[in-house]
Design an enzyme around this catalytic site. Structure first.
Site, PDB file in Angstrom:
ATOM      1  N   ASP A  12       1.071  -1.216  -0.128  1.00  0.00           N
ATOM      2  CA  ASP A  12      -0.114  -0.009  -0.301  1.00  0.00           C
ATOM      3  C   ASP A  12       0.796   1.475  -0.404  1.00  0.00           C
ATOM      4  O   ASP A  12       0.514   2.175   0.815  1.00  0.00           O
ATOM      5  CB  ASP A  12      -0.465   0.191   1.363  1.00  0.00           C
ATOM      6  CG  ASP A  12      -0.646   0.358   2.298  1.00  0.00           C
ATOM      7  OD1 ASP A  12       0.839  -0.516   2.505  1.00  0.00           O
ATOM      8  OD2 ASP A  12      -0.780   0.511   3.191  1.00  0.00           O
ATOM      9  N   ASP A  17       6.535   1.485   1.665  1.00  0.00           N
ATOM     10  CA  ASP A  17       6.035  -0.029   1.130  1.00  0.00           C
ATOM     11  C   ASP A  17       7.339   0.845  -0.787  1.00  0.00           C
ATOM     12  O   ASP A  17       8.129  -0.374  -1.313  1.00  0.00           O
ATOM     13  CB  ASP A  17       4.811   0.056   0.547  1.00  0.00           C
ATOM     14  CG  ASP A  17       3.900   0.293   1.472  1.00  0.00           C
ATOM     15  OD1 ASP A  17       3.653  -1.259   2.000  1.00  0.00           O
ATOM     16  OD2 ASP A  17       3.494   0.870   2.564  1.00  0.00           O
ATOM     17  N   ASN A  41      -2.627   2.860   3.740  1.00  0.00           N
ATOM     18  CA  ASN A  41      -1.347   3.762   3.585  1.00  0.00           C
ATOM     19  C   ASN A  41      -2.075   5.478   2.724  1.00  0.00           C
ATOM     20  O   ASN A  41      -2.142   6.309   3.704  1.00  0.00           O
ATOM     21  CB  ASN A  41       0.070   3.917   3.497  1.00  0.00           C
ATOM     22  CG  ASN A  41       0.522   3.224   4.494  1.00  0.00           C
ATOM     23  OD1 ASN A  41       0.654   3.664   5.417  1.00  0.00           O
ATOM     24  ND2 ASN A  41       1.638   2.549   3.671  1.00  0.00           N
ATOM     25  N   THR A 125       2.648  -6.097   2.685  1.00  0.00           N
ATOM     26  CA  THR A 125       3.600  -5.263   4.129  1.00  0.00           C
ATOM     27  C   THR A 125       2.306  -3.946   3.975  1.00  0.00           C
ATOM     28  O   THR A 125       2.522  -2.978   4.307  1.00  0.00           O
ATOM     29  CB  THR A 125       3.959  -4.284   3.129  1.00  0.00           C
ATOM     30  OG1 THR A 125       4.092  -3.549   2.109  1.00  0.00           O
ATOM     31  CG2 THR A 125       5.521  -5.078   2.679  1.00  0.00           C
ATOM     32  N   PHE A 164      -0.848  -0.644  12.860  1.00  0.00           N
ATOM     33  CA  PHE A 164      -1.363  -0.129  11.722  1.00  0.00           C
ATOM     34  C   PHE A 164      -2.452  -1.381  10.747  1.00  0.00           C
ATOM     35  O   PHE A 164      -3.537  -1.527  10.288  1.00  0.00           O
ATOM     36  CB  PHE A 164      -1.399   0.790  10.973  1.00  0.00           C
ATOM     37  CG  PHE A 164      -2.009   2.022   9.961  1.00  0.00           C
ATOM     38  CD1 PHE A 164      -3.259   2.405   9.886  1.00  0.00           C
ATOM     39  CD2 PHE A 164      -1.660   1.557   8.232  1.00  0.00           C
ATOM     40  CE1 PHE A 164      -3.795   3.517   9.060  1.00  0.00           C
ATOM     41  CE2 PHE A 164      -2.627   2.232   7.277  1.00  0.00           C
ATOM     42  CZ  PHE A 164      -3.919   2.823   7.316  1.00  0.00           C
ATOM     43  N   ASN A 165      -1.589  -2.187   9.956  1.00  0.00           N
ATOM     44  CA  ASN A 165      -1.881  -2.886   9.199  1.00  0.00           C
ATOM     45  C   ASN A 165      -3.083  -4.035   9.655  1.00  0.00           C
ATOM     46  O   ASN A 165      -3.666  -4.288   9.097  1.00  0.00           O
ATOM     47  CB  ASN A 165      -0.447  -3.629   8.106  1.00  0.00           C
ATOM     48  CG  ASN A 165      -0.072  -2.871   7.388  1.00  0.00           C
ATOM     49  OD1 ASN A 165      -0.257  -1.648   7.044  1.00  0.00           O
ATOM     50  ND2 ASN A 165       1.443  -3.161   6.981  1.00  0.00           N
ATOM     51  N   HIS A 237       9.700   0.069   8.192  1.00  0.00           N
ATOM     52  CA  HIS A 237       8.828  -1.364   8.070  1.00  0.00           C
ATOM     53  C   HIS A 237       9.233  -2.518   7.205  1.00  0.00           C
ATOM     54  O   HIS A 237       9.588  -3.373   7.600  1.00  0.00           O
ATOM     55  CB  HIS A 237       7.597  -0.979   8.999  1.00  0.00           C
ATOM     56  CG  HIS A 237       6.963   0.670   9.981  1.00  0.00           C
ATOM     57  ND1 HIS A 237       6.933  -0.081  11.420  1.00  0.00           N
ATOM     58  CD2 HIS A 237       6.764   1.676   9.504  1.00  0.00           C
ATOM     59  CE1 HIS A 237       6.723   1.135  11.806  1.00  0.00           C
ATOM     60  NE2 HIS A 237       7.012   1.963  10.730  1.00  0.00           N
ATOM     61  N   ASP A 238       8.410  -1.728   6.120  1.00  0.00           N
ATOM     62  CA  ASP A 238       8.347  -2.727   5.040  1.00  0.00           C
ATOM     63  C   ASP A 238       8.946  -3.074   4.577  1.00  0.00           C
ATOM     64  O   ASP A 238       9.656  -4.706   4.261  1.00  0.00           O
ATOM     65  CB  ASP A 238       7.050  -2.070   4.145  1.00  0.00           C
ATOM     66  CG  ASP A 238       5.772  -2.576   4.769  1.00  0.00           C
ATOM     67  OD1 ASP A 238       5.436  -2.504   5.901  1.00  0.00           O
ATOM     68  OD2 ASP A 238       5.452  -0.659   3.835  1.00  0.00           O
TER      69      ASP A 238
END
Length: 308
Positions: A12, A17, A41, A125, A164-165, A237-238
Site C-alpha cells: 500500500d 512500501d 497508507n 506489507t 496499523f496494518n 518497516h516494510d
C-alpha cells in the site's frame, strides 16, 4: 547461487512500501512476479498509482501491478494520510503514473501467477485483506509461505495496543494467522530498530539518483516520527520483511502462537503473541524478535545503489 525465490509483494505505497519495492527489484535472490495493491497508507487508487510510479522511476514497467481491496472485509476504511501525506508518497516529486494496472483483480492475479510458476512466497506489507480474500477463494493452494509486515509483541502505532496494518482489518489478519501456512510476522518490535537516520540518508544520496529519491522519501516520512517518537529518522518497516526473504540471518524469530483481537474496541487488532508460552495454543507463526539493523542498512544501501 540457488534459484531466485518467486514472490508477490502485496503493498500500500506508502514511503516504506516504496523502499521495500525498490529493495525487491534490486535483489537477485528474489524473482518479483508482480505487485498487488491494497488500501492502507492511502486509498487504493492512490496506492496503485504510487506502485506504478515507483516502477516507472526505475524503468521496471515489465513488473505487473494488480489492484486489490479498496476497503477491509467488514470494517470502515481508514487511511494513514497523517503519516504518508495526501498522495501517500509525499516528499519527492514523481510524475503521474503513465502506465496502468492489469485488468485482473489482485486475487485472480495471484492465482494466475501461482498456476504459472508453482509455489509463491507472498510478502504483504499493508492490511491483509487481499490475502484473506485469496485464502477464501483458493485456500492455501500454491502458497509457499507468507512473510508479512504487521503486528507486534508489545508495541502499537495506530492505537496503544495495535499496529496499523492489523488494526485496519483484524478479521483478515486472524484468517492469515489461522491458515496453517508458514507465516512470519515482522512486527513493530523489530521494525522500530530499523530507523533510517541522517547518516544512512547521506550514504543513500551519495549512491545515485534512486538513493537520493529514497533519502527524500525518508526526509518526509521522518517528520511524523520525529514529532511522535522524538526519533531522528523513520522506521523502514516494510523493507525489513523483504530483507528477511533475501537474507534470512538479519532477523531473529521465535516460533510462537499469535491470535488477533477482533472483539474488543480498546484492543482491536492487537496481535497477542504468546512469547513466553503461557498457554498451550499451538505455534502458528515465526515472530520477529530482533534485527541486525547495521547489516540491514548495509544491504539496503548496497542494493539501492545498483538501481542508478
Amino acid at each position: 547461487m540457488s534459484e531466485p525465490i518467486p514472490i508477490i509483494l502485496d503493498c500500500d505505497p506508502g514511503h516504506d512500501d516504496a523502499i521495500a519495492l525498490l529493495l525487491a527489484l534490486a535483489s537477485p535472490e528474489i524473482d518479483l512476479l508482480g505487485v498487488t495493491t491494497t488500501y492502507g497508507n492511502q486509498t487504493l487508487e492512490k496506492t496503485t498509482a504510487n506502485a506504478l510510479r515507483v516502477l516507472e522511476l526505475v524503468d521496471r514497467t515489465d513488473v505487473p501491478v494488480a489492484a486489490g481491496a479498496a476497503r477491509p472485509l467488514n470494517r470502515e476504511l481508514v487511511v494513514a494520510a497523517h503519516v504518508h501525506g495526501e498522495s501517500g508518497l509525499d516528499g519527492p516529486v514523481l510524475p503521474p503514473a503513465a502506465t496502468a494496472p492489469v485488468s485482473e483483480d489482485a486475487v485472480a492475479f495471484i492465482a494466475d501467477r501461482v498456476r504459472a510458476t508453482g509455489p509463491v512466497t507472498l510478502v504483504p506489507t499493508g492490511p491483509l485483506t487481499n490475502i484473506a480474500r485469496y485464502l477464501d477463494a483458493h485456500g492455501t493452494e500454491g502458497l509457499e509461505r507468507i512473510v508479512l509486515m504487521g503486528g507486534s509483541i508489545a508495541e502499537g502505532n495506530m492505537t496503544p495496543a495495535a499496529e496499523f496494518n492489523v488494526w485496519c482489518d483484524p478479521e483478515a489478519a486472524q484468517q492469515v494467522f489461522s491458515s496453517g501456512l508458514d507465516v512470519t510476522m515482522i512486527g513493530l518490535d523489530v521494525t522500530h530498530k530499523a530507523i533510517l537516520g541522517p547518516a544512512v540518508e547521506e550514504r543513500l544520496r551519495a549512491s545515485g539518483r534512486v538513493g537520493t529519491f529514497v533519502a527524500e522519501l525518508n526526509a518526509f516520512f521522518s517528520r511524523y516520527h520525529r514529532a511522535t517518537y522524538g526519533w531522528d529518522g523513520a522506521p523502514i518497516h516494510d523493507a525489513v520483511a523483504v530483507a528477511h526473504v533475501i537474507r534470512p540471518g538479519l532477523v531473529e524469530t521465535r516460533h510462537r502462537n499469535v491470535e488477533v483481537e477482533c472483539e474488543s474496541e480498546l484492543c482491536r487488532g492487537r496481535t497477542v503473541v504468546d512469547l513466553w508460552q503461557r498457554t498451550d495454543r499451538p505455534s502458528n507463526a515465526h515472530v520477529a524478535v530482533d534485527l541486525d539493523a547495521e547489516a540491514f542498512f548495509d544491504l539496503l544501501v548496497e542494493r539501492i545503489a545498483t538501481l542508478g
